[in-house]
Enzyme design. Structure first.
Site, mmCIF file in Angstrom:
data_model
loop_
_atom_site.group_PDB
_atom_site.id
_atom_site.type_symbol
_atom_site.label_atom_id
_atom_site.label_comp_id
_atom_site.label_asym_id
_atom_site.label_seq_id
_atom_site.Cartn_x
_atom_site.Cartn_y
_atom_site.Cartn_z
ATOM 1 N N ARG A 36 0.849 -1.186 0.000
ATOM 2 C CA ARG A 36 0.000 0.000 0.000
ATOM 3 C C ARG A 36 0.883 1.233 0.000
ATOM 4 O O ARG A 36 1.954 1.237 0.605
ATOM 5 C CB ARG A 36 -0.907 0.005 1.242
ATOM 6 C CG ARG A 36 -2.197 -0.796 1.020
ATOM 7 C CD ARG A 36 -3.016 -0.875 2.273
ATOM 8 N NE ARG A 36 -2.444 -1.806 3.228
ATOM 9 C CZ ARG A 36 -2.369 -1.599 4.529
ATOM 10 N NH1 ARG A 36 -2.803 -0.475 5.051
ATOM 11 N NH2 ARG A 36 -1.842 -2.501 5.336
ATOM 12 N N PRO A 125 10.764 -21.554 9.478
ATOM 13 C CA PRO A 125 9.432 -21.475 10.107
ATOM 14 C C PRO A 125 9.485 -20.749 11.445
ATOM 15 O O PRO A 125 8.486 -20.152 11.860
ATOM 16 C CB PRO A 125 9.053 -22.943 10.317
ATOM 17 C CG PRO A 125 9.882 -23.712 9.354
ATOM 18 C CD PRO A 125 11.170 -22.934 9.199
ATOM 19 N N HIS A 154 -1.114 -19.100 19.196
ATOM 20 C CA HIS A 154 -0.656 -17.842 18.612
ATOM 21 C C HIS A 154 -1.705 -16.749 18.799
ATOM 22 O O HIS A 154 -2.869 -17.024 19.084
ATOM 23 C CB HIS A 154 -0.377 -18.009 17.110
ATOM 24 C CG HIS A 154 0.933 -18.686 16.824
ATOM 25 N ND1 HIS A 154 1.091 -20.048 16.891
ATOM 26 C CD2 HIS A 154 2.161 -18.178 16.495
ATOM 27 C CE1 HIS A 154 2.348 -20.360 16.608
ATOM 28 N NE2 HIS A 154 3.014 -19.250 16.362
ATOM 29 N N LYS A 158 -3.188 -14.196 13.329
ATOM 30 C CA LYS A 158 -2.425 -15.115 12.472
ATOM 31 C C LYS A 158 -3.327 -15.696 11.379
ATOM 32 O O LYS A 158 -4.447 -16.132 11.650
ATOM 33 C CB LYS A 158 -1.822 -16.239 13.331
ATOM 34 C CG LYS A 158 -0.895 -17.155 12.544
ATOM 35 C CD LYS A 158 -0.009 -17.977 13.465
ATOM 36 C CE LYS A 158 0.855 -18.960 12.684
ATOM 37 N NZ LYS A 158 1.722 -18.287 11.697
ATOM 38 N N THR A 165 5.748 -23.592 12.516
ATOM 39 C CA THR A 165 6.571 -24.290 13.515
ATOM 40 C C THR A 165 5.975 -25.661 13.845
ATOM 41 O O THR A 165 6.701 -26.664 13.913
ATOM 42 C CB THR A 165 6.660 -23.435 14.799
ATOM 43 O OG1 THR A 165 7.076 -22.130 14.444
ATOM 44 C CG2 THR A 165 7.624 -24.040 15.802
HETATM 45 N N1 LIG Z 1 9.735 -17.344 11.049
HETATM 46 C C1 LIG Z 1 9.445 -16.738 12.202
HETATM 47 O O1 LIG Z 1 10.169 -16.835 13.204
HETATM 48 C C2 LIG Z 1 8.209 -15.901 12.281
HETATM 49 C C3 LIG Z 1 7.919 -15.149 13.422
HETATM 50 C C4 LIG Z 1 6.780 -14.372 13.411
HETATM 51 C C5 LIG Z 1 5.971 -14.355 12.299
HETATM 52 N N2 LIG Z 1 6.272 -15.117 11.243
HETATM 53 C C6 LIG Z 1 5.497 -15.089 10.016
HETATM 54 O O2 LIG Z 1 5.756 -13.872 9.351
HETATM 55 C C7 LIG Z 1 4.626 -13.454 8.608
HETATM 56 C C8 LIG Z 1 4.267 -12.046 9.019
HETATM 57 O O3 LIG Z 1 3.861 -12.043 10.357
HETATM 58 P P1 LIG Z 1 3.355 -10.703 11.088
HETATM 59 O O4 LIG Z 1 2.856 -11.117 12.413
HETATM 60 O O5 LIG Z 1 4.407 -9.669 10.997
HETATM 61 O O6 LIG Z 1 2.126 -10.308 10.148
HETATM 62 P P2 LIG Z 1 1.515 -8.858 9.879
HETATM 63 O O7 LIG Z 1 0.157 -9.079 9.308
HETATM 64 O O8 LIG Z 1 1.635 -8.014 11.100
HETATM 65 O O9 LIG Z 1 2.487 -8.251 8.763
HETATM 66 C C9 LIG Z 1 2.467 -8.580 7.413
HETATM 67 C C10 LIG Z 1 2.767 -7.321 6.628
HETATM 68 O O10 LIG Z 1 2.917 -7.664 5.266
HETATM 69 C C11 LIG Z 1 2.314 -6.638 4.499
HETATM 70 N N3 LIG Z 1 1.982 -7.170 3.170
HETATM 71 C C12 LIG Z 1 0.924 -7.912 2.815
HETATM 72 N N4 LIG Z 1 0.981 -8.226 1.511
HETATM 73 C C13 LIG Z 1 2.115 -7.671 1.030
HETATM 74 C C14 LIG Z 1 2.739 -7.617 -0.227
HETATM 75 N N5 LIG Z 1 2.180 -8.198 -1.278
HETATM 76 N N6 LIG Z 1 3.901 -6.955 -0.343
HETATM 77 C C15 LIG Z 1 4.461 -6.363 0.700
HETATM 78 N N7 LIG Z 1 3.913 -6.355 1.938
HETATM 79 C C16 LIG Z 1 2.764 -7.000 2.100
HETATM 80 C C17 LIG Z 1 1.103 -6.210 5.299
HETATM 81 O O11 LIG Z 1 0.689 -4.896 4.973
HETATM 82 C C18 LIG Z 1 1.649 -6.271 6.720
HETATM 83 O O12 LIG Z 1 2.204 -5.032 7.097
HETATM 84 C C19 LIG Z 1 3.542 -14.490 8.910
HETATM 85 O O13 LIG Z 1 3.514 -15.450 7.881
HETATM 86 C C20 LIG Z 1 4.013 -15.137 10.201
HETATM 87 O O14 LIG Z 1 3.559 -16.469 10.315
HETATM 88 C C21 LIG Z 1 7.368 -15.882 11.212
HETATM 89 O O1 LIG Z 2 3.227 -14.752 14.689
HETATM 90 C C1 LIG Z 2 3.276 -15.670 13.847
HETATM 91 O O2 LIG Z 2 2.473 -15.754 12.909
HETATM 92 C C2 LIG Z 2 4.349 -16.683 13.972
HETATM 93 N N1 LIG Z 2 4.455 -17.571 13.021
HETATM 94 C C3 LIG Z 2 5.442 -18.580 12.937
HETATM 95 C C4 LIG Z 2 4.793 -19.920 12.729
HETATM 96 O O3 LIG Z 2 3.781 -20.006 12.005
HETATM 97 O O4 LIG Z 2 5.306 -20.922 13.236
HETATM 98 C C5 LIG Z 2 6.484 -18.548 14.006
HETATM 99 C C6 LIG Z 2 6.069 -17.916 15.272
HETATM 100 C C7 LIG Z 2 5.284 -16.644 15.094
#
Ligand SMILES: NC(=O)c1ccc[n+]([C@@H]2O[C@H](COP(=O)([O-])OP(=O)(O)OC[C@H]3O[C@@H](n4cnc5c(N)ncnc54)[C@H](O)[C@@H]3O)[C@@H](O)[C@H]2O)c1
Ligand SMILES: O=C(O)C1=N[C@H](C(=O)O)CCC1
Length: 264
Positions: A36, A125, A154, A158, A165
């Site tokens: 956006r 993950p 979570h 989500k 995970t």
């Molecule tokens: N691997 C890890 O350790 C870990 C930890 C936390 C979260 N996650 C994962 O990370 C992802 C994001 O989590 P979050 O809690 O920050 O979510 P969130 O919804 O707060 O953030 C996602 C962001 O992506 C933006 N977005 C959406 N579509 C987009 C696009 N096409 N291009 C660019 N930006 C775009 C959204 O506007 C939003 O700001 C999730 O899939 C979550 O499961 C992974």
């Molecule tokens: O906040 C989330 O969304 C998270 N996603 C990851 C998962 O799907 O395992 C890791 C932890 C946080």
């Protein structure tokens, strides 16, 4: 200096990652990808200080053409992550993927692409070291305790379930535990879903509640005993050492690595 671009900079993880990279002396935040309009620079967005003069792009292809980052850190949504990862691998940018929700087919596709292009890619993950250890210990325990269930908990924003995970934990357990059918053979659900999702016979239960961040228990049952592994992320700072570790590591890889346990 590793030149990093971040997808999803205003998300919960994205904001934390922006600050982390901006404060890392070996990394430079060279661009962000949003979907956006928020202005031309990150500093125009109220979440960030005026000193964050990082260009904002709305299209990944253009970002890569104009900026050529070394690494693209994806923290967006399960719907976008596959397209982003493919594009990066095709355009010689190393993806570090925190976004969850990859299907097995998508992961396989990206594995082949990374291998063919001899390009590093990390799909993590969970970036929290404690969660990675929980997964490793769960696989060790499953050899001795084949009866196991996973409860992941979570925050209620989500999008995907089960969590990445929990899915990875179940995969790692399934690789090592003896072939096993658990529970009563005549078990029936009187309400559909009561026994959770099933991965190779391992039940996974997903809880979504406000107030939570990211939590998981792996429960092992044995004769007269219960063994529980538990990990809690109480804030998103818990993921950041794994994020910077992955960005450093991906520079030296020539293939896709799924899970930080393979490179820690
Ligand atoms: N691997 C890890 O350790 C870990 C930890 C936390 C979260 N996650 C994962 O990370 C992802 C994001 O989590 P979050 O809690 O920050 O979510 P969130 O919804 O707060 O953030 C996602 C962001 O992506 C933006 N977005 C959406 N579509 C987009 C696009 N096409 N291009 C660019 N930006 C775009 C959204 O506007 C939003 O700001 C999730 O899939 C979550 O499961 C992974
Ligand atoms: O906040 C989330 O969304 C998270 N996603 C990851 C998962 O799907 O395992 C890791 C932890 C946080």
């Amino acid at each position: 200096m590793i030149r990093v671009a971040i997808g999803g900079p205003r998300g919960k993880m994205g904001q934390e990652a922006v600050h982390t990279i901006m404060n890392n002396e070996n990394m430079e935040l060279v661009a962000v990808l949003d979907h956006r309009e928020i202005g031309e620079l990150l500093s125009e967005s109220p979440e960030f200080p005026a000193s964050y003069d990082v260009p904002v792009f709305l299209d990944l292809d253009t970002l890569i053409t104009m900026i050529s980052p070394d690494v693209f850190l994806d923290l967006t949504t399960p719907h976008q992550v596959f397209e982003h990862t493919k594009l990066c691998l095709q355009r010689n940018v190393r993806p570090v993927i925190g976004t969850t929700g990859f299907t097995d087919e998508q992961l396989q596709h990206c594995t082949t692409l990374a291998k063919n292009n001899k390009l590093g890619c990390i799909v993590a993950p969970n970036f929290a070291i404690g969660a990675v250890l929980m997964m490793k210990f769960a696989a060790m325990a499953a050899v001795y305790f084949p009866d196991v269930e996973i409860i992941e908990m979570h925050h209620d924003q989500k999008l995907d379930a089960p969590s990445g995970t929990a899915y990875k934990t179940a995969q790692m357990i399934a690789e090592v535990r003896p072939s096993h059918k658990q529970g009563h053979p005549n078990e029936e659900e009187t309400i559909a879903g009561a026994r959770g999702a099933s991965f190779d016979g391992i039940p996974i239960h997903s809880v979504r509640l406000p107030g939570l961040i990211a939590h998981q228990q792996v429960l092992f049952g044995g004769e007269g005993q219960l063994f529980t592994l538990r990990h809690d992320s109480f804030n998103r700072q818990s993921f950041m050492s794994g994020v910077t570790f992955s960005i450093n590591q991906v520079m030296d890889l020539t293939e896709l690595v799924y899970g930080l346990e393979n490179i820690l």
